[in-house]
Write an enzyme that holds these catalytic residues in place. Structure first.
Site, PDB file in Angstrom:
ATOM      1  CE1 TYR A   1     -27.191  18.791  21.779  1.00 39.69           C
ATOM      2  CE2 TYR A   1     -29.252  20.894  21.230  1.00 39.69           C
ATOM      3  CZ  TYR A   1     -28.826  19.499  21.030  1.00 39.69           C
ATOM      4  OH  TYR A   1     -29.770  18.354  21.212  1.00 39.69           O
TER       5      TYR A   1
ATOM      6  CB  SER B   1     -30.815  20.162  17.419  1.00 43.39           C
ATOM      7  OG  SER B   1     -31.167  21.232  18.488  1.00 43.39           O
TER       8      SER B   1
HETATM    9  P1  NDP Z   1     -31.772  11.058  24.994  1.00 44.87           P
HETATM   10  O1  NDP Z   1     -30.387  10.990  26.042  1.00 44.87           O
HETATM   11  O2  NDP Z   1     -33.166  10.294  25.377  1.00 44.87           O
HETATM   12  O3  NDP Z   1     -30.264   9.701  23.940  1.00 44.87           O
HETATM   13  C1  NDP Z   1     -29.645   9.814  23.825  1.00 44.87           C
HETATM   14  C2  NDP Z   1     -28.898   8.853  23.152  1.00 44.87           C
HETATM   15  O4  NDP Z   1     -27.069   8.543  22.732  1.00 44.87           O
HETATM   16  C3  NDP Z   1     -28.779   7.845  24.106  1.00 44.87           C
HETATM   17  O5  NDP Z   1     -29.481   6.192  23.718  1.00 44.87           O
HETATM   18  C4  NDP Z   1     -27.490   7.565  24.866  1.00 44.87           C
HETATM   19  O6  NDP Z   1     -27.340   5.846  24.939  1.00 44.87           O
HETATM   20  C5  NDP Z   1     -26.768   7.907  23.630  1.00 44.87           C
HETATM   21  N1  NDP Z   1     -25.471   8.098  23.557  1.00 44.87           N
HETATM   22  C6  NDP Z   1     -24.552   8.551  24.309  1.00 44.87           C
HETATM   23  N2  NDP Z   1     -23.376   9.247  23.761  1.00 44.87           N
HETATM   24  C7  NDP Z   1     -23.538   7.842  23.846  1.00 44.87           C
HETATM   25  C8  NDP Z   1     -21.320   7.935  23.456  1.00 44.87           C
HETATM   26  N3  NDP Z   1     -20.891   8.153  24.062  1.00 44.87           N
HETATM   27  N4  NDP Z   1     -21.733   6.338  22.441  1.00 44.87           N
HETATM   28  C9  NDP Z   1     -23.247   5.483  21.608  1.00 44.87           C
HETATM   29  N5  NDP Z   1     -24.452   6.380  22.110  1.00 44.87           N
HETATM   30  C10 NDP Z   1     -24.617   7.303  23.020  1.00 44.87           C
HETATM   31  O7  NDP Z   1     -31.240  12.114  23.986  1.00 44.87           O
HETATM   32  P2  NDP Z   1     -32.464  12.301  22.650  1.00 44.87           P
HETATM   33  O8  NDP Z   1     -33.219  11.044  22.074  1.00 44.87           O
HETATM   34  O9  NDP Z   1     -33.221  13.315  22.760  1.00 44.87           O
HETATM   35  O10 NDP Z   1     -31.559  12.238  22.053  1.00 44.87           O
HETATM   36  C11 NDP Z   1     -30.999  11.488  20.676  1.00 44.87           C
HETATM   37  C12 NDP Z   1     -31.097  13.341  19.200  1.00 44.87           C
HETATM   38  O11 NDP Z   1     -31.739  14.381  19.170  1.00 44.87           O
HETATM   39  C13 NDP Z   1     -29.171  13.443  20.206  1.00 44.87           C
HETATM   40  O12 NDP Z   1     -28.295  13.923  19.181  1.00 44.87           O
HETATM   41  C14 NDP Z   1     -29.562  14.854  20.783  1.00 44.87           C
HETATM   42  O13 NDP Z   1     -29.573  15.758  20.720  1.00 44.87           O
HETATM   43  C15 NDP Z   1     -31.162  14.795  19.637  1.00 44.87           C
HETATM   44  N6  NDP Z   1     -32.546  16.221  19.711  1.00 44.87           N
HETATM   45  C16 NDP Z   1     -33.105  16.020  20.882  1.00 44.87           C
HETATM   46  C17 NDP Z   1     -33.988  16.828  21.076  1.00 44.87           C
HETATM   47  C18 NDP Z   1     -34.587  16.078  22.068  1.00 44.87           C
HETATM   48  O14 NDP Z   1     -34.943  17.755  22.368  1.00 44.87           O
HETATM   49  N7  NDP Z   1     -34.819  15.569  22.728  1.00 44.87           N
HETATM   50  C19 NDP Z   1     -33.874  18.104  20.306  1.00 44.87           C
HETATM   51  C20 NDP Z   1     -33.073  18.163  19.283  1.00 44.87           C
HETATM   52  C21 NDP Z   1     -32.163  17.261  19.483  1.00 44.87           C
HETATM   53  P3  NDP Z   1     -26.218   5.054  26.371  1.00 44.87           P
HETATM   54  O15 NDP Z   1     -26.596   6.473  27.563  1.00 44.87           O
HETATM   55  O16 NDP Z   1     -26.421   4.162  26.675  1.00 44.87           O
HETATM   56  O17 NDP Z   1     -24.773   5.232  25.436  1.00 44.87           O
END
Ligand code: NDP
Length: 240
Positions: free
Chosen positions: A154, A141
């Site tokens: 975070y 991030s």
């Molecule tokens: P979302 O919340 O849309 O996606 C997060 C994903 O992580 C979901 O598919 C969720 O699936 C999965 N997840 C959460 N916990 C678990 C777990 N214990 N085991 C397996 N899967 C898990 O957010 P983003 O798409 O934004 O996030 C994706 C990445 O991008 C993250 O690492 C985030 O920190 C990073 N990021 C995002 C930014 C943004 O502005 N969107 C900016 C900077 C970084 P499920 O709940 O089905 O398990």
């Protein structure tokens, strides 16, 4: 091996950046396995893409559980004979001031964002070493480069992902590539799970300029599609 013979595992493939990445890579002809906890969402995504004749599979996975992660990698090895790319994307961001003492949420962030990434690395490395090739892509991030109020824990997890990725790059041989992708604000479900009222409100204005998740999927795809001797180590992708 041509790019189109590559098999890719994307964690957190059920929404946001992960789902957009599954879609993008499948469109480009790669074989993609989407993993997350919500199998309903994964099934929906996989059937939409299979209807277009793309090679997409899905696995239920909680990245905090190392045994599950190893099992998923083993199943992919048995089904496809190889795993070329791991996208360690699963992450959570329940923001709040430290004084709110949301200990459970701090621990969850550490478990998913740091330990989840380590579990992924530990699960694929033995196979990638045998294959003499591989690519580990970790999603950090802009919070891996600077800290803001409510985001201390975070950001700490994302600084850790950045440190781990750079250490991995320096340690690795066996023709294994490492990439750190650091998105700025991007459309996804990430902010929907913030339980702290103040932090959640602050996100509304901040997220108005969010990039589409496909922009980050494009960056991931760019790193994967480079010739095998080219290792794109770090990309930071922000809204203009
Ligand atoms: P979302 O919340 O849309 O996606 C997060 C994903 O992580 C979901 O598919 C969720 O699936 C999965 N997840 C959460 N916990 C678990 C777990 N214990 N085991 C397996 N899967 C898990 O957010 P983003 O798409 O934004 O996030 C994706 C990445 O991008 C993250 O690492 C985030 O920190 C990073 N990021 C995002 C930014 C943004 O502005 N969107 C900016 C900077 C970084 P499920 O709940 O089905 O398990």
């Amino acid at each position: 091996m041509t790019t189109h013979e590559k098999v890719v595992l994307v964690t957190g493939g059920s929404s946001g950046i992960g789902a957009a990445t599954v879609e993008k890579l499948a469109e480009q002809g790669l074989t993609v396995i989407a993993a997350a906890r919500r199998t309903g969402k994964l099934e929906e995504l996989a059937s939409k893409l299979r209807n277009k004749n793309y090679a997409v599979d899905y696995k239920q996975l909680d990245v905090t559980n190392f045994e599950q992660m190893e099992q998923v990698v083993q199943e992919i090895k048995e089904a496809y004979g190889q795993l070329d790319v791991l996208v360690n994307n699963a992450g959570i961001m329940p923001l709040s001031m430290l004084e709110k003492r949301k200990i459970t949420e701090w621990n969850q962030m550490i478990d998913v964002n740091i330990k989840g990434v380590l579990h992924g690395i530990a699960s694929v490395l033995p196979l990638m070493k045998v294959q003499q090739r591989g690519h580990i892509i970790n999603i950090a991030s802009i919070g891996a480069y600077s800290v803001t109020p409510t985001a201390s824990v975070y950001c700490a997890t994302k600084y850790a992902v950045r440190a781990i990725t750079d250490g991995l790059r320096q340690e690795l041989t066996h023709n294994i590539r490492t990439t750190l992708i650091s998105p700025g604000v991007t459309e996804s479900e990430l902010a929907d799970h913030i339980t702290d009222g103040e932090a959640s409100e602050a996100m509304v204005e901040y997220r108005k300029i969010a990039l589409p998740a496909s922009a980050i999927a494009d960056a991931i795809s760019y790193a994967i599609l480079q010739p095998s001797e080219v290792d794109v180590n770090e990309l930071v992708v922000r809204p203009t």
